[in-house]
Motif scaffolding. Structure first.
Motif, short mmCIF file in Angstrom:
data_model
loop_
_atom_site.label_atom_id
_atom_site.label_comp_id
_atom_site.label_asym_id
_atom_site.label_seq_id
_atom_site.Cartn_x
_atom_site.Cartn_y
_atom_site.Cartn_z
N VAL A 35 35.73 45.24 41.32
CA VAL A 35 35.49 45.57 39.91
C VAL A 35 35.64 44.34 39.02
O VAL A 35 34.78 44.07 38.17
N TYR A 36 36.71 43.58 39.24
CA TYR A 36 37.03 42.48 38.32
C TYR A 36 36.40 41.15 38.72
O TYR A 36 36.12 40.31 37.88
N PRO A 89 31.61 41.09 40.88
CA PRO A 89 30.32 41.06 40.16
C PRO A 89 29.87 39.65 39.75
O PRO A 89 28.69 39.43 39.52
N LEU A 90 30.78 38.68 39.67
CA LEU A 90 30.39 37.32 39.27
C LEU A 90 29.62 36.61 40.39
O LEU A 90 28.98 35.59 40.14
N THR A 102 46.12 40.31 42.91
CA THR A 102 45.48 40.20 41.60
C THR A 102 45.36 38.73 41.21
O THR A 102 46.35 38.10 40.83
N GLU A 144 44.21 37.34 38.65
CA GLU A 144 44.50 37.07 37.24
C GLU A 144 46.00 36.92 36.97
O GLU A 144 46.39 36.42 35.92
N MET A 145 46.84 37.42 37.88
CA MET A 145 48.29 37.38 37.65
C MET A 145 48.97 36.32 38.51
O MET A 145 50.19 36.25 38.56
N TYR A 165 37.31 53.00 38.99
CA TYR A 165 38.15 52.04 38.26
C TYR A 165 39.62 52.42 38.25
O TYR A 165 40.48 51.57 38.15
N ALA A 169 43.96 52.56 34.81
CA ALA A 169 44.10 51.30 34.07
C ALA A 169 42.75 50.62 33.90
O ALA A 169 42.45 50.07 32.83
N GLY A 170 41.94 50.65 34.93
CA GLY A 170 40.62 50.02 34.86
C GLY A 170 39.73 50.72 33.85
O GLY A 170 38.98 50.09 33.09
N PHE A 223 40.81 49.69 30.39
CA PHE A 223 40.46 48.29 30.14
C PHE A 223 38.97 48.15 29.79
O PHE A 223 38.60 47.55 28.78
N PHE A 224 38.12 48.75 30.61
CA PHE A 224 36.69 48.58 30.39
C PHE A 224 36.17 49.41 29.22
O PHE A 224 35.19 49.04 28.57
N VAL A 255 47.45 41.73 32.42
CA VAL A 255 46.05 41.72 31.99
C VAL A 255 45.23 41.21 33.17
O VAL A 255 45.48 40.09 33.63
N PRO A 256 44.29 41.98 33.69
CA PRO A 256 43.97 43.35 33.36
C PRO A 256 45.19 44.27 33.56
O PRO A 256 46.06 43.94 34.34
N PRO A 257 45.18 45.42 32.86
CA PRO A 257 46.35 46.29 32.94
C PRO A 257 46.51 46.91 34.33
O PRO A 257 45.53 47.12 35.03
N LYS A 258 47.75 47.15 34.70
CA LYS A 258 48.05 47.92 35.91
C LYS A 258 48.78 49.18 35.49
O LYS A 258 49.51 49.18 34.49
N ILE A 303 32.87 44.08 34.04
CA ILE A 303 33.24 42.68 33.78
C ILE A 303 32.03 41.89 33.27
O ILE A 303 32.19 40.86 32.60
#
Lengths: 383, 159
Positions: free
Chosen positions: A129-130, A133-134, A242, A244-245, B28, B31-32, B35-36, B58-61, B148
């Motif tokens: 999802v995050y 897609p890129l 994750t 991002e974290m 999602y 949380a997803g 977020f979206f 961020v993104p939220p969990k 995204i």
């Protein structure tokens, strides 16, 4: 008597860019036969078996079911660990420590040449999802890590390139290695830009090959082998998936796995105690980052240590004398298997042209590659 | 079939070509979804916060991955952050060259412990540096689908 576990036999096919003449199962068969001959044991005498493998790399759903045949494990206690060989080694160690098994065989292999689009496969490991897609390659994630690592430690691109020069040079003394070469730093820095600061030659190319090792409890090991190689320390851990974290500069997974292994081995001063190390260098900078995480030097010192020659074949603490992944090839879940093979040969004094004199304690460290944050460490000794 | 000559291609010996024709749906989750939906409807980012561990996700969990408490308070963390790290990506997934190199960056969102991995937009390779302040650029609201790719990239901060 304190119970110990030793490696009493090991076998390998060696590592090659492609192996079209044999199937992956025949590749494993060769390593298994050699390992059991080396251990002086028949597979029928082995108590349990573990394969380290992952479905998508194999191209099979439930690839576990395809593991027993070629290692002599049909109708025996057998299991598959979807992780690195060193994680399987830890499980084998624990099986023997329970007292229920006297011997366990561990197998890992790479048949990367069976996968036609391996970047796509690694890309499938990203969060769907995050990140997925890129459509960025896994090397882009390594590029992000490299930038941050270089920034935090003031490590230069030249120092990273020098890792490649050292390891490909070391590989020329290793008959198992697929990618030995005599190159210069400028060859690395001038190679095709992939995801800067990463160039083509900063990235370990894939190779095929298999390794099987036989573990035994102390009593059995002394009966079977004149040169048992003892497992002194094991550790493994995984950071958050994750991206991002994450902390992008530090390899916390390696630091914590090493702390666990050092504690078990009773090693308070790794830089003073470890004679040589085989550590993950799937990307050039990773060798330097991992040296620091393993406390073989302080953060920011690895590049200077490399330049001083301390980590070269004849240095104070040779790192990746086998050639590492850059010189031997990236072996996926068999990465740790190749490192354990190198430790065993060095500690037995059987490493031929690349033998380091007077070594007693070796360290092997793996990382499961992008985008994972999983690391494992094993410490072996011949005493 | 025995092999009598050196092989340089994996397809030289007899072999079977195969692929994995499997398709997926990835929901999602709570949380997803939050977020979206915030990106799509309001053009902003949400996070969740664990006060006990002093972490803002961020993104939220929906849970704190350290203490494993459930997290259900969503906070608007805005769209401004800074370049935590970056890379200049030259290749497509199939190994081919991108039409132009793109700067992929990890953007740490200001005041949080997380952020977004996305492209820099309107910032050149010469200008990019760690710590550079940037701001999210979204597609026009009507074109956002809740994913995204609703983010075009991150550009210079608008004052």
């Amino acid at each position: 008597m304190i119970k110990r576990v030793a490696i009493v036999g090991i076998g390998t096919t060696g590592f090659r860019p492609i192996t079209p003449d044999v199937s992956y199962r025949e590749l494993i068969f060769e390593a298994a036969r050699k390992a059991y001959t080396d251990a002086g044991i028949e597979p029928s005498e082995i108590g349990g078996f573990i394969t380290a493998a992952e479905d998508f790399l194999e191209g099979y759903s439930i690839c576990d079911e395809y593991c027993p045949d070629q290692i002599g494990a049909v109708l025996k206690p057998t299991q598959t660990i979807p992780g690195d060989f060193i994680q399987a080694l830890a499980t084998g160690y624990m099986m023997i420590m329970t007292g229920a098994f006297k011997t366990v065989a561990i197998e890992a292999h790479s048949k990367a040449s069976n996968v036609k689009n391996i970047d796509e496969l690694m890309g499938f490991a990203f969060d769907p999802v995050y990140n997925r897609p890129l459509r960025e390659t896994p090397h882009a994630i390594a590029g992000l890590e490299m930038t941050r690592y270089m920034f935090e430690t003031c490590t230069s691109a030249e120092q990273c390139a020098r890792v490649v020069v050292k390891n490909k040079g070391n590989a020329m003394r290793n008959p198992y290695a697929a990618f030995g070469a005599d190159i210069a730093e400028k060859d690395v820095l001038n190679s095709d830009p992939i995801s800067l600061p990463l160039h083509r030659l900063d990235i370990a190319p894939h190779a095929d090959g298999a390794v099987v090792a036989v573990l035994a409890d102390g009593e059995t090991a002394l009966a079977l082998s004149e040169t048992p190689i003892w497992i002194e320390g094991l550790g493994w851990c995984t950071d958050t998936p994750t991206l991002e974290m994450r902390d992008w500069g530090e390899a916390a997974y390696a630091r914590l796995a090493a702390e666990m292994a050092y504690k078990m081995a009773g090693i308070a001063n790794p830089a003073g105690m470890i004679d040589f190390a085989e550590i993950n260098d799937e990307y050039s900078f990773k060798e330097l980052q991992h040296m620091e995480a393993l406390k073989l030097c302080r953060p920011g010192e690895a590049g200077h240590l490399l330049e001083s020659g301390a980590t070269s074949y004849a240095g104070d603490i040779p790192i990746n004398v086998s050639g590492g992944a850059l010189g031997v090839g990236h072996l996926f879940e068999a990465s740790g298997a190749h490192k354990i093979l190198e430790l065993v040969e060095q500690l037995r004094g059987e490493a031929g042209a690349r033998q380091i004199p007077d070594v007693n304690i070796g360290l092997a460290q793996v990382w499961r590659g992008v985008p994972t944050a999983t690391g494992a460490v094993a410490i072996l000794s011949n005493m | 079939m025995a092999t009598t000559e050196k092989m340089s291609k994996t397809t030289t010996p007899t072999h079977w070509d195969a692929d994995i024709p499997v398709n997926y749906v990835y929901t999602y989750g709570l949380a997803g979804e939050a977020f979206f939906r915030a990106i799509k409807d309001r053009g902003t980012f949400l996070g969740t916060r664990c006060d006990a561990c002093d972490i803002t996700y961020v993104p939220p969990k929906a849970y704190c991955d350290r203490c494993l408490e459930a997290l259900d308070k969503y906070i608007d963390v805005g769209t401004v952050g800074y370049v935590d790290t970056f890379t200049v990506s030259f290749k497509n997934m199939d190994g081919s060259e991108k039409p132009r190199p793109r700067i992929l960056a990890m953007i740490k969102i200001e005041g949080t412990d997380g952020g977004i991995i996305h492209y820099l937009d309107g910032i050149s390779i010469e200008e990019v540096a760690l710590g550079l302040p940037v701001q999210a650029i979204f597609k026009p609201k009507a074109q956002r689908k809740g994913g995204i790719e609703d983010i075009i990239g991150f550009g210079p901060v608008k004052r």
